[in-house]
Every structure is written in C-alpha cells, then in structure tokens.
Design an enzyme around this catalytic site. Sequence first.
Site, PDB file in Angstrom:
ATOM      1  CD1 TRP A 130      -2.715   1.536   0.566  1.00  0.00           C
ATOM      2  CD2 TRP A 130      -1.976   1.859   2.650  1.00  0.00           C
ATOM      3  NE1 TRP A 130      -3.447   2.560   1.121  1.00  0.00           N
ATOM      4  CE2 TRP A 130      -3.013   2.783   2.398  1.00  0.00           C
ATOM      5  CE3 TRP A 130      -1.356   1.873   3.902  1.00  0.00           C
ATOM      6  CZ2 TRP A 130      -3.431   3.710   3.348  1.00  0.00           C
ATOM      7  CZ3 TRP A 130      -1.775   2.778   4.841  1.00  0.00           C
ATOM      8  CH2 TRP A 130      -2.804   3.695   4.560  1.00  0.00           C
ATOM      9  CG  ASP A 211      -1.296  -2.063   8.288  1.00  0.00           C
ATOM     10  OD1 ASP A 211      -2.102  -1.757   9.196  1.00  0.00           O
ATOM     11  OD2 ASP A 211      -1.303  -1.529   7.165  1.00  0.00           O
ATOM     12  CE  LYS A 246      -9.674  -0.258   4.674  1.00  0.00           C
ATOM     13  NZ  LYS A 246      -9.354   0.641   3.618  1.00  0.00           N
TER      14      LYS A 246
END
Length: 397
Positions: A130, A211, A246
């Site tokens: 990311w 993460d 999310k």
Amino acid sequence: MFQHIEFYPGDPILGLMDKYKADPRSHKVNLGVGVYYDDDGNLPVLECVKTVETRLANPPQPRPYLPMDGLEGYRKACQHLLLGRDHPALQQNRVATVASLGGSGALRVGADFIHQWFPKAKVYVSDPTWGNHISIFAGAGFEVHTYPYYDAETIGIKFDELKTFLQQLDAGSVILLHPCCHNPTGIDPTHSQWDELLDIIKTRQLIPFMDIAYQGFGDDMDTDAYAIRRAVDLGMTVFISNSFSKSLSLYGERVGGLSVVCQTEEEARLVQSQLKFTIRRMYSNPPSHGGHVVSNIMNDESLFQQWQQEVYAMRDRIRSMRQQLQAVLSEKIPDRDFSYFTKQRGMFSFTGLTPAQVNRLQTEFGIYMVENGRMCIAGLNQGNVDYVANAMAEILQ
Ligand code: LMR
C-alpha cells in the site's frame, strides 16, 4: 515565502475518488479506493452500528476528552480481536494498546515510537505494498526499503527469494507484514509459509510490524489473525496496527488501534506511556464518537455476534463478485487463466493490467482502478460486474 514549496500532486488512491466523482458518466464504476459498497453501490451503515448510534443519541451524551490512549473497552476489544480473548500475553498484561486515528494513525504512532527509540532501524515493506506505508514510515524519518513479495509470473509470492532476503537483514530491522488480505495483491502466504517466514524473522531478530486492515474479509476473524498469533506465540515482540474502517464501515470516524506485544508487563507499561506521549504531542486524544460505537459493539455479546455476521456477509458478497468476474472473463477469453480472481483474498485483486490498460478502462469505459492494476472487487455489484468484465475482455483481447 512559499515559492520553494514542492507541489503535492495528490494521492494515487484518494485522488482517484475525486476524479471519479467529477466524471459525469452515469455508468461509471469506482473500483479504486479500498472501500466496501453494497450490491446497490451504497456505503452500508451496519445494523450493529445503527443500534448503538440510536442508543448513544437518546439522550445525547456529553463529549468529554477521551484518555490519550482511548477508551479502555476499545483497547480491550482490539486486543481480543487480534490475539483472542484468553491469550496468555493478555493475561500477563504485556500488551500495550492505544486507540488510533484509523490504521494509518496506528502506523504513524508506531513509526514515530520506533524512530525515537530505535533510530537506526531500517524498515522493509513488501514489493509492492500500500503506497501510504512508504509515505508514513518515510514521514517518520525512516529509510524505507522493499522485500521481494509479488511474483507476476505465477501470480503468487516469490517465496524462496523472500526467505533468502530476510536471512541477510540486520537484526532490529522492521518488517512490515500484511497478516491477511494483502494490499494491493490479494495474495497471502499460507499458514505453513507464515510459519517458515516467522521462524526466520525470529531467528534473525527482526521486528514484525503487522498491519491488519481487513480482518474478517479473508477467512474469519480468528484465521485472519493467524500470523499475528503465531508471531506472539513464538515469543516475539510484535507491533500491530489494526483498523475498523472497513470491518465496521466507519471510514470517516478514524477508528483504529496500535498494539505492541512486549516481553514483560513492565516493558508494556513503559511502551504504553510513550505511546501516550506520542499521541499527546501529535493530536492529544482520539475522537469519541467512533470510539464509543466500537467499544459498545465489541463489548456486547449479541452485537458482537451480529457484527461478525455482517462482516462475513460483506466477505461473501465480495467472493461472489470474484466468481462472476472470473466466469465472464473466462467465457470471453477461454485460452487465458483467470483463476487468480478467486484465489486472491480480501477486497483487492491485482489484475496484471498495465497502467496504459487501466487508463483505457478509465477514459473509454469510466471504470476507475488504481494505476498499478489494483481493482477493488468490493466496488462490483450485480448492476456493473458484467459491464466491467466485458470492458476488461475488450481491453485484454
Ligand atoms: C486503500 O488501500 O484503498 C485504502 O486503504 C484506503 C486508503 O486510505 O488508501
């Protein structure tokens, strides 16, 4: 005074959202940012969230400052989800946890903490990762390097290369790992691959920074935390950033957490104190609304169960979109293997489309994906999946 300032051209993921919004075409499709939309293309408000928000609003609650590290019920919820409720590390009080401004905030607080106390540490992220991982750690003062990960040939992991690479790193290097639903590739190590990787990480005295932003979207809450729990069970000191953005569809509430599994209760006390200081001087304390919503859901057994079912319903819808996309593309281009769509996990698929192909999808079809070929499958629905599959088939033929 500001003439020497360099212009920031915007973020490749968040910038796409602006471009998408400005596109007047009614058939446009947003497959850019990692956000879950329901089958009608709307951002859902989860039922468990509605229940708690109704409760919290009647009567309206006062809004004092929260503690620097957030609500206790929130911190415990992070710990239970990540490690499992009865994990020995929790019983031994050796996990420091703070609420954070989303997963990004957790990464930044963790990065600042590591940089202050271990300034010589080098940071390694997967190739690719990311994009904001690199920005966050670089912003905290680190030199950020990559480790081999994605293999475009096999649409898998460069596993042997990765192991060899880890073997030669300096002790104390920070290895940023995605415990599940790798962003952007959707390719995760198997459990036995995790075992091998974590053995090397432990032997080489590297520091795992896990993460986890998509817990529950891969297999289930516990299975998705396999790598974290394995690292802790091996006795390692582990940094964990987690996000509820999310899994609770609470993107704008900035609800995340940073946990550091330490060796002893005393170490955890020291780390907790410094994480609080990092927060105090950066933004003082976290926002309260999202904190209360998360804490209320996670600490009420029936809401907690309801929440998990809601996450699994999102997971299952994403899986069915993967199947549909694969089916249409396989029919259109039978000599090409599209099985990767259903092997990849979580919200993302790394499609292998080139930047030029991604650009064609955008300009000719109004389909927005990240330039590196990452598609957010959670933006597909019954109304657009065939359109997207057909457009991709046209581009690929
Ligand atoms: C993503 O990868 O699209 C998400 O994590 C959202 C973001 O902030 O980039």
